[in-house]
Design a protein around this motif. Structure first.
Motif, PDB file in Angstrom:
ATOM      1  N   ALA A 207     -33.167   5.884 -27.120  1.00 42.18           N
ATOM      2  CA  ALA A 207     -34.578   5.669 -27.452  1.00 42.18           C
ATOM      3  C   ALA A 207     -34.912   4.184 -27.447  1.00 42.18           C
ATOM      4  CB  ALA A 207     -34.893   6.282 -28.814  1.00 42.18           C
ATOM      5  N   LEU A 208     -34.028   3.372 -28.012  1.00 44.06           N
ATOM      6  CA  LEU A 208     -34.246   1.923 -28.033  1.00 44.06           C
ATOM      7  C   LEU A 208     -34.347   1.375 -26.615  1.00 44.06           C
ATOM      8  CD1 LEU A 208     -34.389  -0.771 -29.609  1.00 44.06           C
ATOM      9  CD2 LEU A 208     -31.882  -0.848 -29.440  1.00 44.06           C
ATOM     10  N   ALA A 209     -33.434   1.787 -25.738  1.00 44.58           N
ATOM     11  CA  ALA A 209     -33.452   1.319 -24.353  1.00 44.58           C
ATOM     12  C   ALA A 209     -34.712   1.790 -23.635  1.00 44.58           C
ATOM     13  CB  ALA A 209     -32.199   1.779 -23.623  1.00 44.58           C
ATOM     14  N   MET A 210     -35.114   3.035 -23.851  1.00 46.97           N
ATOM     15  CA  MET A 210     -36.347   3.521 -23.235  1.00 46.97           C
ATOM     16  C   MET A 210     -37.539   2.694 -23.705  1.00 46.97           C
ATOM     17  SD  MET A 210     -36.112   7.667 -23.197  1.00 46.97           S
ATOM     18  CE  MET A 210     -35.030   8.537 -22.079  1.00 46.97           C
ATOM     19  N   ASP A 211     -37.638   2.473 -25.011  1.00 48.16           N
ATOM     20  CA  ASP A 211     -38.760   1.704 -25.558  1.00 48.16           C
ATOM     21  C   ASP A 211     -38.782   0.281 -25.017  1.00 48.16           C
ATOM     22  OD1 ASP A 211     -39.563   3.901 -27.014  1.00 48.16           O
ATOM     23  OD2 ASP A 211     -38.699   3.190 -28.906  1.00 48.16           O
ATOM     24  N   ARG A 212     -37.636  -0.381 -25.040  1.00 48.85           N
ATOM     25  CA  ARG A 212     -37.583  -1.765 -24.539  1.00 48.85           C
ATOM     26  C   ARG A 212     -37.851  -1.813 -23.037  1.00 48.85           C
ATOM     27  NH1 ARG A 212     -32.820  -4.656 -27.998  1.00 48.85           N
ATOM     28  NH2 ARG A 212     -33.919  -4.596 -29.991  1.00 48.85           N
ATOM     29  N   GLY A 213     -37.322  -0.841 -22.315  1.00 49.59           N
ATOM     30  CA  GLY A 213     -37.563  -0.783 -20.872  1.00 49.59           C
ATOM     31  C   GLY A 213     -39.025  -0.553 -20.548  1.00 49.59           C
ATOM     32  N   LEU A 214     -39.659   0.361 -21.253  1.00 50.63           N
ATOM     33  CA  LEU A 214     -41.080   0.632 -21.011  1.00 50.63           C
ATOM     34  C   LEU A 214     -41.944  -0.549 -21.440  1.00 50.63           C
ATOM     35  CD1 LEU A 214     -41.126   4.387 -22.048  1.00 50.63           C
ATOM     36  CD2 LEU A 214     -41.391   3.464 -19.709  1.00 50.63           C
ATOM     37  N   ASP A 215     -41.572  -1.226 -22.530  1.00 49.14           N
ATOM     38  CA  ASP A 215     -42.293  -2.436 -22.939  1.00 49.14           C
ATOM     39  C   ASP A 215     -42.177  -3.513 -21.862  1.00 49.14           C
ATOM     40  OD1 ASP A 215     -43.069  -1.293 -25.340  1.00 49.14           O
ATOM     41  OD2 ASP A 215     -41.541  -2.322 -26.540  1.00 49.14           O
ATOM     42  N   TRP A 216     -40.951  -3.713 -21.355  1.00 45.13           N
ATOM     43  CA  TRP A 216     -40.759  -4.688 -20.286  1.00 45.13           C
ATOM     44  C   TRP A 216     -41.588  -4.304 -19.068  1.00 45.13           C
ATOM     45  CZ3 TRP A 216     -38.858  -3.455 -15.454  1.00 45.13           C
ATOM     46  CH2 TRP A 216     -38.794  -4.528 -14.571  1.00 45.13           C
TER      47      TRP A 216
END
Length: 163
Positions: free
Chosen positions: A25-34
């Motif tokens: 979830a953290l990676a998805m959130d950071r990836g989508l934010d980026w």
């Protein structure tokens, strides 16, 4: 690239709400934010020369005879650029899940322009995010094709690329 961006938007709406808190979830959130800040959706790769590319970085699509590389799969081929094609190879799950490709050593063999180097970094992040969603969906299917823990390893790969 535009197809990947469209798919990511659909996948984010479909998958992200169901992913429990944790590294995926953290990676998805950071990836989508980026991705939202990346400019990939509005900026064409105008500073990089176009090439005809295979569009599928699976190493099984390339044959090495000791001196030359031959591409054997053109299903996803079309107009591309070197940075995107190199990102396809380095970020494809087949390049790391069982027999890891040393991406940094591999990429040192290419004399990229400054614009291509910037685009390579962006494309690697984009494709790592795409693979995170693909692997997440695969890990929740009955006929998963990847070893247990692959989606978590991909989350870690994406987070390292975003750092």
């Amino acid at each position: 690239q535009s197809d990947l961006l469209a798919h990511l938007n659909v996948w984010a709406v479909k998958a992200r709400p169901e992913v429990p808190d944790g590294p995926v979830a953290l990676a998805m959130d950071r990836g989508l934010d980026w991705l939202a800040r990346s400019g990939l959706d509005t900026h064409a790769a105008v500073d990089v020369p176009p090439v005809f590319g295979p569009g599928d970085g699976n190493l099984a699509n390339y044959l090495w005879d000791g001196s030359s590389v031959r591409v054997v799969d053109f299903e996803d081929s079309g107009r591309s650029d070197r940075a995107f094609e190199l990102a396809e190879i380095t970020e494809h799950v087949g390049s790391w899940v069982e027999h890891p490709l040393d991406a940094l050593s591999f990429l040192r063999h290419f004399d990229l322009t400054a614009a291509e180097s910037v685009r390579l970094e962006r494309c690697r992040r984009l494709l790592a995010l795409v693979w995170l969603f693909l692997l997440y969906f695969d890990s929740h299917s009955e006929d998963t094709r990847n070893p247990v823990g692959t989606v978590e390893r991909q989350a870690d790969r994406l987070l390292r690329l975003l750092a």
